[in-house]
Design a protein around this motif. Sequence first.
Motif, PDB file in Angstrom:
ATOM      1  N   TYR A 176     -18.238  17.828  46.781  1.00 32.96           N
ATOM      2  CA  TYR A 176     -18.295  16.458  47.279  1.00 32.96           C
ATOM      3  C   TYR A 176     -18.134  15.420  46.162  1.00 32.96           C
ATOM      4  O   TYR A 176     -17.931  14.253  46.441  1.00 32.96           O
ATOM      5  CB  TYR A 176     -19.608  16.221  48.021  1.00 32.96           C
ATOM      6  N   LEU A 177     -18.198  15.847  44.893  1.00 33.72           N
ATOM      7  CA  LEU A 177     -18.075  14.918  43.777  1.00 33.72           C
ATOM      8  C   LEU A 177     -16.622  14.479  43.592  1.00 33.72           C
ATOM      9  O   LEU A 177     -15.695  15.248  43.823  1.00 33.72           O
ATOM     10  CB  LEU A 177     -18.572  15.581  42.488  1.00 33.72           C
ATOM     11  N   PRO A 178     -16.409  13.241  43.160  1.00 30.29           N
ATOM     12  CA  PRO A 178     -15.029  12.789  42.921  1.00 30.29           C
ATOM     13  C   PRO A 178     -14.400  13.543  41.752  1.00 30.29           C
ATOM     14  O   PRO A 178     -15.080  13.955  40.821  1.00 30.29           O
ATOM     15  CB  PRO A 178     -15.184  11.308  42.588  1.00 30.29           C
ATOM     16  N   THR A 179     -13.087  13.726  41.820  1.00 23.53           N
ATOM     17  CA  THR A 179     -12.363  14.416  40.756  1.00 23.53           C
ATOM     18  C   THR A 179     -11.168  13.586  40.328  1.00 23.53           C
ATOM     19  O   THR A 179     -10.735  12.674  41.038  1.00 23.53           O
ATOM     20  CB  THR A 179     -11.855  15.798  41.207  1.00 23.53           C
ATOM     21  N   GLY A 229      -3.965  18.027  32.083  1.00 24.97           N
ATOM     22  CA  GLY A 229      -3.566  17.997  33.482  1.00 24.97           C
ATOM     23  C   GLY A 229      -4.490  18.737  34.430  1.00 24.97           C
ATOM     24  O   GLY A 229      -4.226  18.813  35.624  1.00 24.97           O
ATOM     25  N   ARG A 230      -5.583  19.270  33.935  1.00 29.03           N
ATOM     26  CA  ARG A 230      -6.528  19.991  34.783  1.00 29.03           C
ATOM     27  C   ARG A 230      -7.434  19.010  35.516  1.00 29.03           C
ATOM     28  O   ARG A 230      -7.788  17.967  34.980  1.00 29.03           O
ATOM     29  CB  ARG A 230      -7.402  20.915  33.948  1.00 29.03           C
ATOM     30  N   PRO A 231      -7.849  19.362  36.726  1.00 30.67           N
ATOM     31  CA  PRO A 231      -8.806  18.506  37.442  1.00 30.67           C
ATOM     32  C   PRO A 231     -10.206  18.663  36.852  1.00 30.67           C
ATOM     33  O   PRO A 231     -10.586  19.742  36.414  1.00 30.67           O
ATOM     34  CB  PRO A 231      -8.754  19.035  38.873  1.00 30.67           C
ATOM     35  N   PHE A 232     -10.947  17.566  36.813  1.00 29.51           N
ATOM     36  CA  PHE A 232     -12.343  17.625  36.390  1.00 29.51           C
ATOM     37  C   PHE A 232     -13.173  16.735  37.295  1.00 29.51           C
ATOM     38  O   PHE A 232     -12.671  15.786  37.880  1.00 29.51           O
ATOM     39  CB  PHE A 232     -12.514  17.244  34.909  1.00 29.51           C
ATOM     40  N   SER A 233     -14.444  17.067  37.425  1.00 35.02           N
ATOM     41  CA  SER A 233     -15.340  16.382  38.350  1.00 35.02           C
ATOM     42  C   SER A 233     -16.222  15.368  37.640  1.00 35.02           C
ATOM     43  O   SER A 233     -16.445  15.445  36.436  1.00 35.02           O
ATOM     44  CB  SER A 233     -16.252  17.401  39.048  1.00 35.02           C
ATOM     45  N   TRP A 271     -21.276  10.253  33.009  1.00 31.91           N
ATOM     46  CA  TRP A 271     -20.181   9.302  33.202  1.00 31.91           C
ATOM     47  C   TRP A 271     -20.475   8.307  34.323  1.00 31.91           C
ATOM     48  O   TRP A 271     -19.592   7.566  34.751  1.00 31.91           O
ATOM     49  CB  TRP A 271     -18.894  10.039  33.535  1.00 31.91           C
ATOM     50  N   ALA A 272     -21.677   8.255  34.820  1.00 32.36           N
ATOM     51  CA  ALA A 272     -22.019   7.409  35.970  1.00 32.36           C
ATOM     52  C   ALA A 272     -21.711   5.936  35.723  1.00 32.36           C
ATOM     53  O   ALA A 272     -21.230   5.248  36.615  1.00 32.36           O
ATOM     54  CB  ALA A 272     -23.492   7.586  36.324  1.00 32.36           C
ATOM     55  N   ASN A 273     -21.960   5.452  34.516  1.00 32.12           N
ATOM     56  CA  ASN A 273     -21.754   4.032  34.225  1.00 32.12           C
ATOM     57  C   ASN A 273     -20.307   3.672  33.915  1.00 32.12           C
ATOM     58  O   ASN A 273     -19.929   2.503  34.003  1.00 32.12           O
ATOM     59  CB  ASN A 273     -22.631   3.599  33.049  1.00 32.12           C
ATOM     60  N   GLN A 322     -13.324   4.457  33.513  1.00 27.35           N
ATOM     61  CA  GLN A 322     -12.647   4.524  32.220  1.00 27.35           C
ATOM     62  C   GLN A 322     -12.440   5.951  31.712  1.00 27.35           C
ATOM     63  O   GLN A 322     -11.709   6.145  30.745  1.00 27.35           O
ATOM     64  CB  GLN A 322     -13.429   3.740  31.152  1.00 27.35           C
ATOM     65  N   VAL A 323     -13.065   6.939  32.327  1.00 31.90           N
ATOM     66  CA  VAL A 323     -12.945   8.325  31.872  1.00 31.90           C
ATOM     67  C   VAL A 323     -11.539   8.835  32.166  1.00 31.90           C
ATOM     68  O   VAL A 323     -11.068   8.756  33.294  1.00 31.90           O
ATOM     69  CB  VAL A 323     -13.998   9.227  32.557  1.00 31.90           C
ATOM     70  N   GLN A 324     -10.845   9.331  31.127  1.00 34.40           N
ATOM     71  CA  GLN A 324      -9.476   9.799  31.275  1.00 34.40           C
ATOM     72  C   GLN A 324      -9.296  11.257  30.880  1.00 34.40           C
ATOM     73  O   GLN A 324      -8.307  11.880  31.257  1.00 34.40           O
ATOM     74  CB  GLN A 324      -8.546   8.953  30.401  1.00 34.40           C
TER      75      GLN A 324
END
Length: 53
Positions: A10-13, A20-24, A29-31, A35-37
């Motif tokens: 259910y977490l955004p990815t 190029g890999r997906p990460f959750s 990183w809540a704040n 900006q997380v890339q």
Amino acid sequence: MCASKANKSYLPTRLCKTCGRPFSWRKKWANNWEQVQYCSDRCRMHKKQKSGQ
């Protein structure tokens, strides 16, 4: 232990800009999730080295 606690689908990815890999989403990183890339420090550092050459 509750089975739903381990299910984090259910977490955004998003996709890492370097590998190029997906990460959750992570709590640290809540704040600044917008900006997380990069998925890790390794990918972030590798991208800096590539652009500097």
